[in-house]
Enzyme design. Structure first.
Site, short mmCIF file in Angstrom:
data_model
loop_
_atom_site.label_atom_id
_atom_site.label_comp_id
_atom_site.label_asym_id
_atom_site.label_seq_id
_atom_site.Cartn_x
_atom_site.Cartn_y
_atom_site.Cartn_z
N ARG A 245 3.09 -9.99 10.62
CA ARG A 245 4.38 -9.29 10.67
C ARG A 245 5.49 -10.19 10.14
O ARG A 245 6.57 -9.72 9.79
CB ARG A 245 4.74 -8.88 12.11
CG ARG A 245 3.82 -7.92 12.84
CD ARG A 245 3.44 -6.72 12.02
NE ARG A 245 2.21 -6.95 11.30
CZ ARG A 245 1.79 -6.23 10.26
NH1 ARG A 245 2.54 -5.24 9.82
NH2 ARG A 245 0.65 -6.49 9.66
N ASP B 148 -3.79 7.42 4.81
CA ASP B 148 -3.31 6.05 5.05
C ASP B 148 -3.91 5.53 6.37
O ASP B 148 -4.28 6.32 7.24
CB ASP B 148 -1.78 6.06 5.13
CG ASP B 148 -1.19 4.67 5.07
OD1 ASP B 148 -1.92 3.72 4.75
OD2 ASP B 148 0.02 4.53 5.35
N GLU B 149 -3.98 4.22 6.52
CA GLU B 149 -4.49 3.58 7.74
C GLU B 149 -5.84 4.18 8.15
O GLU B 149 -6.07 4.51 9.31
CB GLU B 149 -3.47 3.74 8.89
CG GLU B 149 -2.08 3.20 8.60
CD GLU B 149 -2.02 1.67 8.59
OE1 GLU B 149 -3.08 1.03 8.68
OE2 GLU B 149 -0.92 1.13 8.48
N GLN C 263 -7.12 -4.87 10.30
CA GLN C 263 -6.02 -4.40 11.14
C GLN C 263 -6.44 -3.24 12.03
O GLN C 263 -5.61 -2.45 12.48
CB GLN C 263 -4.82 -4.01 10.27
CG GLN C 263 -4.22 -5.18 9.51
CD GLN C 263 -2.93 -4.82 8.80
OE1 GLN C 263 -1.91 -4.50 9.41
NE2 GLN C 263 -2.95 -4.87 7.48
N LYS D 161 0.81 -1.22 0.00
CA LYS D 161 0.00 0.00 0.00
C LYS D 161 0.85 1.27 0.00
O LYS D 161 0.48 2.27 -0.62
CB LYS D 161 -0.97 0.00 1.18
CG LYS D 161 -0.33 0.10 2.55
CD LYS D 161 -1.39 0.10 3.64
CE LYS D 161 -0.77 0.19 5.02
NZ LYS D 161 -0.05 1.44 5.26
N THR D 162 2.00 1.24 0.69
CA THR D 162 2.86 2.44 0.71
C THR D 162 3.40 2.72 -0.69
O THR D 162 3.48 3.88 -1.12
CB THR D 162 4.02 2.25 1.71
OG1 THR D 162 3.49 1.95 2.99
CG2 THR D 162 4.85 3.52 1.80
#
Length: 667
Positions: free
Chosen positions: A615, A250-251, A281, A57-58
């Protein structure tokens, strides 16, 4: 890399006379999958991108911003809001690399604004806050500074901090600000509900008055005031909306209601709101994040386009499959199944230790093996659900001589742990002035340095009657502990400190933060139980000596050293490692029990486990203890219900784990 010459600088929205050159990456869309390309090339309107863990996504966000600039959107009209300073720095660095060195000529004041929500709020207040009487040079108070102001206000109201802690009051104010309430509305709605809400309603206006006098803002003001600024000042709102034509968040699943409102207000004029998030998340609802911002995005933006990024580039197929099996049990989500082209990879290793110390030793030894096999230490991470778990892990890593770094405060450096240690030393030697000064404030009981100074100077007769009563109560507690230290076993003595001094009741009033700190000092009682073979002072002295040695080791500066990372699952959000250990997988610990009287949010706990599992890139370990010692008492642990969600074919049992008939786990 080629250079693109901009001949008509008016295309960038500014009158610049000089021709500007900047680097152009012709093939910047290469390496993106079809869904990622769709997200990058969709430049107009409201767009939500549901991005699974490890889906790039980044990369999508930075490439989209670069693409907008390539299409002629003035860079300074592009806004990107991230959730952490680290994410903002990473995005700036990536964007800088894409734009190239030549673009620095064009840089001053004319780059996209990349900031956290709080950074954006500070920027808006600096630029436009004067219309609300806010100085450009207003200072930003941290939580400790805010808490100190609240403490002084409570003292001025003759309210004992033992009855109502400054932390609780500040937390209530913070939550109310996040909910968009004013002091007046809070008083109307909640002021008469209870003693606590009445006090909060009286403290809040005084707190705001003090902030104005100091020309200061607190952290919550950086969100609430910009929302008020845009809502109540149309001329400012119009100017800011005109300034930012393309907004990225974002997020988005971790935004609060106010943050969602701020993003929508900014995008109102042009309608170009691009949000990226993953409902799976969402792990910060206890901080005010609302999952509804992402769930209701289509409802708030009827013409919105939704793009789902399901391709995981981070993890092995084994880890991706396990993550899918874990999260699919949640009901409050948008359907999304991650896929990957990565190799199957190693199976997930499940280990059951005899107790927390055995579990920690296994983790440390396996980490050592991975280091010997060539895994860089910075690519190994140990995750835990509750801070108190770090104590056994730190001890094991020190014992096995495995270099590590603990994200956050080390166990013996935590304030609440130091408080109990001071009480213990004071009980063994009441003449210790430093420990007396610390103990009298743990918890605060209205006895200040002046009063203590008079006592030390033998001027007890100069004390006011009220102060004399407070001193006598404190001295009575100390005297009782002095006697108890002679006859109690160490673990029971630590329990007495927690209960008799008022620490437990004070921490219980501080909400989530207080519960976490209480867990830490209960872990100290568990540590003290090692010395229960000794009754009285001998056991306490050995306990203090070992705690002091551990504390000295913790003082070693590890910031320049490379080491295995130890951190909570919450702190690991957004990070990735080759090897990940998820520890303490027992009912009541992970999933964690809710606060007393509150129902556990099962779906949020599952989302937290999903975050922990995702992770890992190459290898995942899941560990638990058969017996967990809590508050000095051994409890037979029940394996986490989450373990049953992972298919048997994905898991291998570590040697000596789950001996026959120990547990029944469907894996």
């Amino acid at each position: 890399m080629k250079l693109w010459r901009v001949k008509n600088v008016d295309d960038f929205g500014k009158n610049r006379r000089n021709t500007i050159w900047y680097s152009s990456q012709v093939n910047y869309l290469e390496g993106l999958n079809e869904r990622q390309k769709e997200a990058v090339l969709s430049t107009e309107g409201a767009i939500s991108v549901l991005a699974g863990a490890g889906s790039g996504k980044t990369k999508v966000l930075t490439t989209r911003i670069y693409h907008l600039i390539r299409q002629g959107v003035p860079p300074e009209q592009i806004l990107a809001v991230t959730f952490t300073n680290k994410a903002a720095r990473e995005m700036k660095e990536r964007l800088g690399r894409m734009l190239g060195e030549e673009f620095k000529v064009y840089r001053q004041g004319h780059l996209p604004l990349v900031a956290t929500f709080h950074g954006l709020g500070k920027h808006l207040l600096e630029q436009y806050g004067s219309v609300m009487g806010i100085s450009r040079s207003a200072s930003i108070l941290d939580r400790d500074e805010s808490k100190a102001i609240v403490r002084d206000i409570l003292k001025g109201m003759d309210i004992d901090p033992k009855e109502l802690s400054p932390g609780f009051v500040l937390g209530a104010i913070s939550k109310a600000k996040g909910d968009g309430l004013t002091p007046e509305r809070f008083r109307e709605q909640f002021g008469q509900r209870s003693f606590r809400t009445r006090v909060v309603s009286e403290v809040w206006p005084r707190y705001e008055k003090k902030l104005r006098e100091e020309k200061a803002l607190d952290f919550d003001d950086l969100i609430t005031l910009p929302v008020t600024l845009l809502r109540d000042h149309p001329e400012v709102r119009e100017e800011v909306q005109k300034r930012f034509s393309h907004i990225h968040v974002d997020e988005y699943q971790d935004t609060s209601e106010l943050q969602g409102n701020l993003a929508r207000m900014l995008a109102e004029k042009h309608g170009n709101l691009f949000v990226v998030g993953d409902i799976d998340q969402t792990i910060y609802t206890w901080r005010g994040a609302t999952i509804e911002n992402l769930l209701a995005f289509d409802e708030n933006h009827p013409s919105a386009k939704t793009i789902v990024l399901e391709h995981n580039y981070r993890s092995t197929k084994t880890i991706v499959d396990a993550a899918n099996q874990i999260i699919e049990k949640n009901q409050n989500r948008k359907e999304k199944t991650s896929v990957t082209d990565n190799a199957e990879g190693e199976r997930i290793t499940l280990y059951s230790g005899m107790n927390a110390e055995d579990e920690a030793r296994y983790v440390a030894r396996e980490a050592k093996k991975r280091l010997r096999d060539g895994t860089p230490p910075e690519e190994i991470c140990v995750l835990f659900r509750a801070n108190f778990q770090s104590r056994a892990l730190e001890e094991a890593f020190l014992s096995e001589s495995v270099p590590y770094k603990l994200l956050g405060t080390r166990f013996f450096e935590r304030k609440e742990v130091k408080d109990v240690i001071s009480w213990t030393r004071l009980a063994l030697d009441p003449s210790r002035e430093a420990d007396r000064m610390r103990a009298v404030q743990a918890p605060s009981r209205g006895i200040g340095k002046v009063t203590l100074g008079k006592l030390s100077a033998g001027k007890r007769d100069e004390l006011r009657a009220a102060d004399r009563v407070k001193v006598e109560v404190f001295e009575s507690i100390v005297a009782g502990l002095v006697e108890a230290a002679k006859i109690e076993i160490p673990s029971q003595f630590v329990k007495l400190i927690i209960e008799k001094t008022g620490l437990e009741s004070a921490l219980l009033k501080e909400g989530e933060e207080g519960m976490e700190r209480l867990e830490n000092i209960k872990e100290l009682a568990t540590l003290a139980s090692r010395y229960d073979a000794f009754v009285g002072e001998e056991g306490l002295l050995q306990f203090l000596n070992d705690a002091a040695l551990a504390g000295d080791q913790d003082e070693l500066d590890r910031t320049e050293q490379k080491g295995v990372t130890l951190m909570t699952v919450h702190a690991a959000k957004g990070l990735e490692f080759d090897v990940v250990f998820v520890t303490g997988l027992e009912e009541g610990l992970f999933p964690h029990e809710g606060r007393e009287g509150e129902e556990r949010d099962e779906e949020e706990e599952r989302r937290l486990f999903y975050v922990a599992v995702t992770r890992a890139k190459r290898k995942l370990y899941l560990t638990m203890a058969r017996v967990r010692r809590i508050y000095g008492t051994d409890y037979l642990a029940t394996p986490s219900s989450f373990l049953n969600d992972i298919g048997a074919g994905l898991v291998e049992l570590a040697p000596n784990a789950y001996e026959r008939n120990e547990f029944t786990i469907h894996i």
